[in-house]
Enzyme design. Structure first.
Site, PDB file in Angstrom:
ATOM      1  N   ASP A 190      59.311  40.475  58.860  1.00 54.77           N
ATOM      2  CA  ASP A 190      59.581  41.876  58.562  1.00 54.77           C
ATOM      3  C   ASP A 190      58.560  42.353  57.537  1.00 54.77           C
ATOM      4  OD1 ASP A 190      60.960  44.333  58.446  1.00 54.77           O
ATOM      5  OD2 ASP A 190      62.075  43.656  56.693  1.00 54.77           O
ATOM      6  N   LYS A 191      58.450  43.659  57.367  1.00 58.26           N
ATOM      7  CA  LYS A 191      57.491  44.167  56.393  1.00 58.26           C
ATOM      8  C   LYS A 191      58.164  44.557  55.082  1.00 58.26           C
ATOM      9  CE  LYS A 191      55.812  48.365  56.345  1.00 58.26           C
ATOM     10  NZ  LYS A 191      55.897  48.763  54.911  1.00 58.26           N
ATOM     11  N   PHE A 329      72.796  57.149  59.153  1.00 60.88           N
ATOM     12  CA  PHE A 329      71.506  56.647  59.644  1.00 60.88           C
ATOM     13  C   PHE A 329      71.716  55.464  60.579  1.00 60.88           C
ATOM     14  CE2 PHE A 329      67.869  53.870  59.492  1.00 60.88           C
ATOM     15  CZ  PHE A 329      66.774  54.727  59.515  1.00 60.88           C
ATOM     16  N   LYS A 580      63.296  43.456  67.910  1.00 57.88           N
ATOM     17  CA  LYS A 580      62.712  42.326  67.182  1.00 57.88           C
ATOM     18  C   LYS A 580      63.171  41.008  67.807  1.00 57.88           C
ATOM     19  CE  LYS A 580      62.401  44.624  62.650  1.00 57.88           C
ATOM     20  NZ  LYS A 580      62.765  44.542  61.208  1.00 57.88           N
ATOM     21  N   ASN A 604      69.060  44.236  59.263  1.00 61.57           N
ATOM     22  CA  ASN A 604      68.373  44.567  60.513  1.00 61.57           C
ATOM     23  C   ASN A 604      67.477  43.431  60.998  1.00 61.57           C
ATOM     24  OD1 ASN A 604      66.655  44.982  58.286  1.00 61.57           O
ATOM     25  ND2 ASN A 604      65.330  46.293  59.492  1.00 61.57           N
ATOM     26  N   ASP A 605      67.289  42.394  60.186  1.00 66.05           N
ATOM     27  CA  ASP A 605      66.478  41.238  60.592  1.00 66.05           C
ATOM     28  C   ASP A 605      67.334  40.075  61.082  1.00 66.05           C
ATOM     29  OD1 ASP A 605      64.105  42.542  59.697  1.00 66.05           O
ATOM     30  OD2 ASP A 605      64.641  42.007  57.639  1.00 66.05           O
TER      31      ASP A 605
END
Length: 970
Positions: A190-191, A329, A580, A604-605
């Site tokens: 991930d970033k 969101f 992903k 989210n990862d």
């Protein structure tokens, strides 16, 4: 039964359970179906749950070493069955001759003569299976589990991987995958929060084309060199002023931030009107940065109380807005909205989100100016968000409320219906402006990625950020380099050409320089071939993964994989969490079946962390979701370098040697038993005593290999960090390939033949029995077993590179324990034994001088082939690791305590380098020496204990090397 908590996802981060209305609800004592019917009205999903998006079933992860062990075990099971069959057949062939079936000392009874031949043969087959079953290393699985469990503590104890800032160290959630850390071929990272610090800082905002930079105001004065930047003092008037205030109010209201302030009383907080700084808490650092940035521009968010949001405007006036609805969101919409009602009765819908999700829904505003500013900030690596609004009439809000309520109460497809309602409501916006937030790169992130690439590991960045922002980060962390040719597979490209044409053009480009050969997975940073970097977005990936009209998407996938194989780095932007996981699964299931690793810090990862062979969570600012669902957790991305290149390398080498050694020593142990059957009429007679059979794998040979599996270091940790290319030596399960397995097996067979026939021919020699004592069956077996124990233990000693007092104690202690046990077992009459067939056998064997000589000779002959193989291979065909070992050993012989560390990198460094060189300043490798001035002559202190003699060498510079003297640092 359904017993649990409805976890609600804010933004793109970890789940939080906040007591807002009925969002946080505990359901007990009813089935899920009944719960939906009974509590359907109570289940409020004002914030869309993301369970299905972020989580999937956790599959069983098994390492490559474990799979190899199981395959080898099947091979040995086949060998066991073959041995039993051969002996069973040969037994009946041998007994087919007259008088061999019923010798005079063992005649059969009448029931035995009448027994069915096939049943008797099957019984003999089972007896041979029991006799040879020790070839199956059952104790290996116990030792492997102990080695994995105990070895995992070395990772958690590593002080270099402890982060002082957070007070966190590495965590091991499973020890089953330790060795897999040494086999990684792809890293998916991930970033935000992984490569970057996730420490957001508000940089600027653009409103109606005017740029506001809060940090250039210091103590109420505008700093110098700020020309061309519109400050608050130069805000536009009229409608521009109104839009500016709406923008600030939108950022103060459109978020999920909570305020923490201990100094609170009834009503307003103390010193609130004096703009006392509050502590903002949110699951998203972006929101905190925006709220704090707007506070510096004059608008302060105070709190949410009784469903009213309170803000303090620039004139220190308190404004209250009733919070009517929250359109939360999610990673698909990439935006969030709130519907609020002002004190004057006006109803506003404020929305913020990614530019790709806001611009298509805008009907008014200075779109071109704001878009250009957003693109400029994205190229500089800043995280951008766009802000828009629209004013709702009472009738429009009433309709929107009905739609939302119906969608929230739906018992089926609730999320889908909510998404459709959000799509209807969030349209026809008026664009207000955009924000820019900076997220700095983590310390040593670039160094880590560079080291991983040198190790032959391909690094992919998977992020939900804008392409320009992500690309700037990739350049900063050296994923992309200046000479890297960037290839784009984005929606914009596909709109200009068809997906088919874009893929084939990219395929031609990457294969143009490389010919028809595909870049090897472990090419790393290549100097011979052009380096390519691929950028793909989520929409393009969806088209690639989408089945074609003919029902197949395999062609596009294979073409995409072919392009990726020839790229040194890949950036995937605008990725949803499930996308992903799709990327990881696509690579994992490709024809090479590479070992993958996924690393991330947020909820989210989690999907890609669960999908990869090894999942690593960052203990960051987005909570513990990633760390809890991962196999390992580390404080910072920089710690991944040592985890893979050092710990992973050590784990794999240790357990590979352990597995091969266990099969080897069991072959050495049981093959003489197989050979012995040819000399005992296939009567299932054991060669070894029962105590030796039991204790061989438990006591005599178990602890040395366990200690080896915990402490062996074939090269130093510093060398592994300094030479990442050594990681390739063990890649692709190199130490457990069939070639290595067959070598260890045949080495065990050779040693077993030497043990058995060496002892057999020794017994045939009359010199051994010249003392008048006859050696029997148990003496023969004890001699073979003694040579066996010493040989397999000394074989491990020869393979050990890293000696400590613990290794010495275990190896020599195991041999001493065997001798002491044999002396006690055969030298004492034990009252609890009915018979003692080993009584005085060991002492009788040791009383013979030729037996001692035979033991030493057989051990030497057994170890000689392996020693010769190691010497020849190291000299003629050395691996990179062996070259480093030779260089390190050679360098250590010529290193003094005054040799600088920089010189240790070059094994060619010698003291004689200066023997004929002219006087000059040192080169890039600074060579600090210790010189002595004594009676007009300069001497260099180089102690002979490190390999130097007291000879001196002259140089044209007029100084010379000589023996010791008074030390003076020069």
């Amino acid at each position: 039964r359904f017993v649990g908590r409805i976890n609600v996802y804010h933004d793109r981060n970890e789940p939080t359970a906040r007591p807002l209305g009925s969002e946080n609800l505990l359901l007990r004592g009813a089935t899920l179906k009944n719960t939906e019917k009974i509590f359907g009205v109570a289940i409020y999903t004002g914030m869309e749950t993301k369970m299905a998006l972020n989580y999937q079933a956790k599959s069983q992860k098994r390492s490559a070493v474990e799979k190899s062990m199981n395959v080898f075990l099947i091979v040995y099971l086949c060998i066991l069955i073959s041995k039993a069959l051969i002996n069973t057949v040969l037994k009946y062939v041998w007994q087919s001759e007259p008088f061999r079936d019923e010798p005079w000392y063992n005649q059969k009874t009448e029931p035995e003569r009448k027994r069915n031949l096939f049943l008797q043969a099957f019984t003999d087959f089972l007896a041979f299976m029991v006799l040879f079953n020790y070839i199956i290393p059952v104790s290996m699985y116990v030792t492997v589990e102990m080695q994995k469990f105990l070895g995992s503590y070395f990772l958690t104890w590593d002080e270099e991987m402890f982060d002082e800032d957070t007070g966190e160290g590495p965590l091991v959630n499973t020890s089953d995958l330790n060795e897999e850390l040494g086999q990684i071929e792809y890293v998916f990272t991930d970033k935000t929060g992984t490569l970057t610090e996730n420490n957001m800082e508000f940089v600027e905002c653009c409103i109606e084309g005017h740029v506001y930079v809060p940090h250039v105001i210091c103590n109420g004065q505008i700093l110098h060199n700020c020309t061309g930047i519109d400050m608050i003092d130069s805000s536009p008037g009229g409608s521009g002023k109104e839009r500016e205030e709406l923008f600030f109010r939108a950022l103060c209201l459109c978020h999920t931030v909570q305020v923490k302030d201990d100094d609170s009383v009834d009503g307003l907080k103390k010193n609130q009107l004096s703009r006392r700084s509050c502590i903002y808490i949110s699951s998203s650092p972006d929101e905190v940065a925006l709220v704090e940035g707007i506070q510096r521009l004059g608008y302060t968010y105070l709190r949410l109380k009784d469903n009213f949001m309170e803000i303090l405007n620039r004139e220190n006036n308190l404004e209250k807005f009733e919070l009517l609805e929250v359109l939360s969101f999610d990673s698909v919409r990439r935006r969030m909205s709130v519907i609020v009602k002002s004190s004057t009765g006006d109803i506003f819908l404020f929305c913020k989100g990614a530019d790709s999700s806001i611009f298509p829904r805008v009907k008014e505003g200075k779109i071109d100016q704001i878009r250009s500013r957003v693109e400029r900030n994205a190229v500089e690596g800043l995280r951008t968000l766009c802000v828009a609004y629209k004013k709702l009439t009472a009738e429009e809000y009433s309709n929107a409320q009905k739609l939302l309520q119906n969608a929230k109460l739906a018992l089926q497809d609730r999320e889908k219906k909510l998404a459709e309602v959000y799509e209807k409501i969030e349209r026809d916006f008026i664009l207000l402006g955009a924000t820019a937030v900076e997220d700095r790169l983590q310390e040593k992130a670039a160094d880590t990625i560079e080291a991983l690439q040198k190790a032959g590991i391909k690094v992919w960045v998977l992020t939900g950020d804008k392409m320009e922002t992500a690309a700037a980060t990739c350049y900063a962390c050296k994923l992309f380099r200046r000479n890297t040719q960037i290839l784009e597979l984005t929606t914009k490209k596909i709109e200009e050409q068809s997906l088919h044409d874009v893929l084939f053009d990219l395929s031609k480009t990457v294969l143009r320089h490389n010919g028809s050969l595909t870049r090897d997975t472990f090419s790393g940073l290549s100097t011979d071939m052009q380096d390519y970097g691929l950028i793909i977005d989520g929409a393009a990936l969806s088209l690639i993964m989408k089945p074609r009209q003919d029902g197949s998407s395999a062609n596009y996938r294979e073409l995409f994989l072919e392009i990726c194989r020839n790229c040194s780095a890949v950036l995937c932007c605008r990725m949803a969490p499930l996308q992903k996981a799709q990327i990881v699964k696509l690579i994992k299931l490709s024809k090479e079946h590479p070992i993958t690793l996924a690393i991330g810090d947020g909820a989210n990862d989690v999907s890609m962390i669960l999908e990869a062979h090894v999942g690593i969570g960052i203990i960051g600012k987005e909570g513990r979701q990633a760390a809890r669902n991962s196999d390992y957790a580390i404080p910072k991305f920089k710690h991944l370098k040592k985890m893979l290149l050092v710990h992973g390398h050590f784990y794999y080498v240790r357990i590979s040697e352990l597995v091969q050694y266990f099969f080897y020593k069991n072959v050495c142990f049981i093959f003489p038993q197989f050979l012995y059957q040819f000399f005992c009429g296939f009567s299932q007679q054991t060669l070894y005593d029962t105590a030796y059979l039991t204790l061989y794998n438990i006591s005599f040979t178990s602890l040395p290999i366990l200690l080896y599996g915990l402490m062996e270091q074939h090269v130093s940790a510093d060398t592994l960090k300094r030479e990442p290319s050594l990681y390739r030596d063990v890649a692709k399960n190199a130490l457990l390939r069939w070639r290595a397995f067959i070598y260890w097996t045949f080495l065990g067979v050779f040693d077993a033949v030497v043990f058995f026939f060496g002892a057999y021919f020794l017994f045939e020699n009359t010199i051994v029995t010249s003392n008048g004592q006859m050696f029997g069956n148990w003496t023969f077996g004890t001699l073979v077993f003694t040579v066996l124990v010493f040989t397999v233990t000394l074989k491990l000693a020869l393979d050990t590179h890293y000696w400590t007092w613990i290794n010495h104690f275990m190896i020599w202690g195991s041999l001493a324990f065997y001798i002491i046990f044999s002396l006690l077992w055969g030298g004492i009459i034990w009252p609890f034994l009915n018979y003692q067939r080993m009584y005085y056998v060991f002492m009788q064997m040791l009383s013979s001088g030729p037996a001692w000589l035979g033991i030493i000779l057989l051990i030497t002959v057994s170890l000689l082939p392996d020693v010769l193989k190691k010497v020849l291979c190291r000299q003629l065909w050395p691996t990179a690791t062996e070259r480093i070992q030779n260089a390190s050993r050679h360098c250590q012989e010529h290193i003094s305590e005054f040799t600088p560390l920089a010189c240790l990198k070059s094994p060619r460094y010698r003291s004689s380098d200066c023997s004929s060189s002219p006087a000059r300043r040192s080169n890039s490798h600074s060579k600090k020496m210790m010189f002595t001035h004594w009676r007009g002559v300069d001497y260099s202190v180089l102690p002979s204990v490190f390999g130097y003699s007291n000879k001196h060498c002259h140089s044209s510079a007029g100084y010379r090397y000589s023996g010791s003297g008074l030390e003076t640092s020069v």
